[in-house]
Design a protein around this motif. Sequence first.
Motif, mmCIF file in Angstrom:
data_model
loop_
_atom_site.group_PDB
_atom_site.id
_atom_site.type_symbol
_atom_site.label_atom_id
_atom_site.label_comp_id
_atom_site.label_asym_id
_atom_site.label_seq_id
_atom_site.Cartn_x
_atom_site.Cartn_y
_atom_site.Cartn_z
ATOM 1 N N THR A 17 0.810 -1.217 0.000
ATOM 2 C CA THR A 17 0.000 0.000 0.000
ATOM 3 C C THR A 17 0.842 1.266 0.000
ATOM 4 O O THR A 17 0.354 2.323 -0.356
ATOM 5 C CB THR A 17 -0.938 0.027 1.213
ATOM 6 O OG1 THR A 17 -0.175 -0.115 2.414
ATOM 7 C CG2 THR A 17 -1.966 -1.088 1.125
ATOM 8 N N VAL A 18 2.093 1.198 0.389
ATOM 9 C CA VAL A 18 2.959 2.367 0.403
ATOM 10 C C VAL A 18 3.812 2.351 -0.866
ATOM 11 O O VAL A 18 4.670 1.494 -1.034
ATOM 12 C CB VAL A 18 3.863 2.388 1.653
ATOM 13 C CG1 VAL A 18 4.797 3.604 1.598
ATOM 14 C CG2 VAL A 18 3.023 2.420 2.919
ATOM 15 N N ILE A 19 3.533 3.297 -1.791
ATOM 16 C CA ILE A 19 4.241 3.356 -3.070
ATOM 17 C C ILE A 19 4.976 4.690 -3.149
ATOM 18 O O ILE A 19 4.395 5.751 -2.926
ATOM 19 C CB ILE A 19 3.259 3.220 -4.251
ATOM 20 C CG1 ILE A 19 2.504 1.889 -4.170
ATOM 21 C CG2 ILE A 19 3.993 3.343 -5.587
ATOM 22 C CD1 ILE A 19 1.449 1.720 -5.239
ATOM 23 N N ALA A 20 6.235 4.604 -3.479
ATOM 24 C CA ALA A 20 7.068 5.816 -3.527
ATOM 25 C C ALA A 20 6.604 6.749 -4.641
ATOM 26 O O ALA A 20 6.277 6.311 -5.741
ATOM 27 C CB ALA A 20 8.526 5.423 -3.742
ATOM 28 N N ASP A 21 6.565 8.044 -4.363
ATOM 29 C CA ASP A 21 6.207 9.071 -5.346
ATOM 30 C C ASP A 21 7.511 9.733 -5.807
ATOM 31 O O ASP A 21 7.929 10.764 -5.286
ATOM 32 C CB ASP A 21 5.268 10.097 -4.712
ATOM 33 C CG ASP A 21 4.761 11.120 -5.726
ATOM 34 O OD1 ASP A 21 5.132 11.010 -6.905
ATOM 35 O OD2 ASP A 21 3.999 12.015 -5.330
ATOM 36 N N VAL A 22 8.133 9.111 -6.805
ATOM 37 C CA VAL A 22 9.458 9.556 -7.241
ATOM 38 C C VAL A 22 9.418 10.961 -7.847
ATOM 39 O O VAL A 22 10.324 11.775 -7.646
ATOM 40 C CB VAL A 22 10.049 8.555 -8.263
ATOM 41 C CG1 VAL A 22 11.423 9.025 -8.731
ATOM 42 C CG2 VAL A 22 10.140 7.167 -7.641
ATOM 43 N N GLN A 23 8.332 11.258 -8.601
ATOM 44 C CA GLN A 23 8.257 12.565 -9.264
ATOM 45 C C GLN A 23 8.316 13.730 -8.279
ATOM 46 O O GLN A 23 8.790 14.810 -8.608
ATOM 47 C CB GLN A 23 6.959 12.683 -10.084
ATOM 48 C CG GLN A 23 6.913 11.772 -11.298
ATOM 49 C CD GLN A 23 6.089 10.536 -10.992
ATOM 50 O OE1 GLN A 23 6.137 10.012 -9.875
ATOM 51 N NE2 GLN A 23 5.345 10.059 -11.976
ATOM 52 N N SER A 24 7.794 13.497 -7.077
ATOM 53 C CA SER A 24 7.755 14.582 -6.093
ATOM 54 C C SER A 24 9.060 14.742 -5.326
ATOM 55 O O SER A 24 9.153 15.562 -4.430
ATOM 56 C CB SER A 24 6.602 14.342 -5.108
ATOM 57 O OG SER A 24 5.362 14.389 -5.770
ATOM 58 N N GLY A 25 10.050 13.951 -5.696
ATOM 59 C CA GLY A 25 11.332 14.045 -5.023
ATOM 60 C C GLY A 25 12.042 15.348 -5.332
ATOM 61 O O GLY A 25 11.645 16.120 -6.211
ATOM 62 N N VAL A 26 13.111 15.595 -4.615
ATOM 63 C CA VAL A 26 13.890 16.831 -4.768
ATOM 64 C C VAL A 26 14.983 16.627 -5.810
ATOM 65 O O VAL A 26 15.655 15.598 -5.828
ATOM 66 C CB VAL A 26 14.512 17.246 -3.418
ATOM 67 C CG1 VAL A 26 15.399 18.482 -3.602
ATOM 68 C CG2 VAL A 26 13.421 17.524 -2.396
ATOM 69 N N LEU A 67 8.197 23.557 -14.666
ATOM 70 C CA LEU A 67 8.641 22.754 -13.521
ATOM 71 C C LEU A 67 9.781 23.470 -12.811
ATOM 72 O O LEU A 67 10.836 23.707 -13.409
ATOM 73 C CB LEU A 67 9.116 21.372 -13.982
ATOM 74 C CG LEU A 67 9.421 20.373 -12.860
ATOM 75 C CD1 LEU A 67 8.138 19.947 -12.143
ATOM 76 C CD2 LEU A 67 10.146 19.153 -13.410
ATOM 77 N N PRO A 68 9.587 23.851 -11.534
ATOM 78 C CA PRO A 68 10.646 24.545 -10.783
ATOM 79 C C PRO A 68 11.898 23.680 -10.650
ATOM 80 O O PRO A 68 11.847 22.448 -10.774
ATOM 81 C CB PRO A 68 10.003 24.792 -9.420
ATOM 82 C CG PRO A 68 8.532 24.722 -9.664
ATOM 83 C CD PRO A 68 8.351 23.710 -10.749
ATOM 84 N N HIS A 69 13.000 24.325 -10.388
ATOM 85 C CA HIS A 69 14.293 23.631 -10.364
ATOM 86 C C HIS A 69 14.375 22.583 -9.270
ATOM 87 O O HIS A 69 15.141 21.624 -9.383
ATOM 88 C CB HIS A 69 15.426 24.660 -10.171
ATOM 89 C CG HIS A 69 15.454 25.277 -8.806
ATOM 90 N ND1 HIS A 69 16.100 24.703 -7.734
ATOM 91 C CD2 HIS A 69 14.899 26.429 -8.338
ATOM 92 C CE1 HIS A 69 15.971 25.466 -6.665
ATOM 93 N NE2 HIS A 69 15.235 26.529 -7.003
ATOM 94 N N ASN A 70 13.584 22.727 -8.206
ATOM 95 C CA ASN A 70 13.734 21.826 -7.059
ATOM 96 C C ASN A 70 12.867 20.568 -7.154
ATOM 97 O O ASN A 70 12.965 19.687 -6.300
ATOM 98 C CB ASN A 70 13.429 22.564 -5.754
ATOM 99 C CG ASN A 70 12.074 23.244 -5.777
ATOM 100 O OD1 ASN A 70 11.724 23.887 -6.758
ATOM 101 N ND2 ASN A 70 11.312 23.095 -4.700
ATOM 102 N N PHE A 71 11.991 20.473 -8.193
ATOM 103 C CA PHE A 71 11.167 19.281 -8.348
ATOM 104 C C PHE A 71 11.794 18.353 -9.372
ATOM 105 O O PHE A 71 12.239 18.789 -10.446
ATOM 106 C CB PHE A 71 9.751 19.652 -8.801
ATOM 107 C CG PHE A 71 8.890 20.204 -7.701
ATOM 108 C CD1 PHE A 71 8.296 19.363 -6.779
ATOM 109 C CD2 PHE A 71 8.693 21.573 -7.584
ATOM 110 C CE1 PHE A 71 7.511 19.875 -5.757
ATOM 111 C CE2 PHE A 71 7.916 22.090 -6.566
ATOM 112 C CZ PHE A 71 7.321 21.241 -5.644
ATOM 113 N N LYS A 72 11.797 17.055 -9.065
ATOM 114 C CA LYS A 72 12.408 16.074 -9.952
ATOM 115 C C LYS A 72 11.576 15.839 -11.207
ATOM 116 O O LYS A 72 12.088 15.695 -12.306
ATOM 117 C CB LYS A 72 12.618 14.745 -9.224
ATOM 118 C CG LYS A 72 13.402 13.730 -10.027
ATOM 119 C CD LYS A 72 13.771 12.530 -9.192
ATOM 120 C CE LYS A 72 14.686 11.585 -9.973
ATOM 121 N NZ LYS A 72 15.975 12.221 -10.311
#
Length: 282
Positions: A17-26, A67-72
Amino acid sequence: MASDAANCCASSKSDHTVIADVQSGVDRRHIAIDRVGIKDIRHPVRVSDRSGGEQHTVATFNMYVYLPHNFKGTHMSRFVAILNSHEREISVNSFKEMLTDMAQRLESKAGHIEMRFPFFVNKKAPVSGVESLLDYDVTFIGEIHNQHPTMAMKVVVPVTSLCPCSKEISAYGAHNQRSHVTVQVRTSDFVWIEEIIDLVEAQASCELFGLLKRPDEKYVTEHAYDNPKFVEDTVRDVAQCLNDDPRILSYIVESENFESIHNHSAYALIERDKTQTPHSST
């Protein structure tokens, strides 16, 4: 043992149930992306026409956000979800709503949408009156910056152009060709797609028709001969009409003549922002 089995099941359930949200990474490269999104996705739409009806057609969409510089990365699936949630008649207002919705759901300060689709007009031949459909390439272009949406409309109108020079120097006949006149406008008030089509066709050597009988062919041939236009004439005549329309805030007019006696095209472009102070002529 029972306790160990229960803990194992709970751990397994938690892992699923816990899936990593890679896009929201830094992202630590500190480089913003001007446009990121999806390109060339087709989706059914309904577009109003001047007759009071609507056309069911298929549009090709390009949808991008800043897309801002700090979002992957961005969430690509949300673009498709936005399209599905706006499956209704496309108008200036609904298109701007889609822009706003996209910027909000993708949490971006800027966005861009292009919607390209075929638009059909039922036309009557000039003499026989026989009816047929002619298709035009139309694109809605939307931009949003800091919650302020703007929209432009682009229409490609195929026409006939006849060369004035060829007519002047030839003992008989004159070479003519099919031309594409492209008009992109930003407006202060509503403008029908058909209004742009009518404006361009009125300035061409002759308009095109899907179906012509022999008397119609005679008419369009002679009409073009009596109304010769260089590519420069075409863009200037169309630009003059746009200058005279107070609803038009800015425009780009292009004409490409697919030359019948050369292996290249003749081309001209005029661009004007009527909200800016015009430059002095030189």
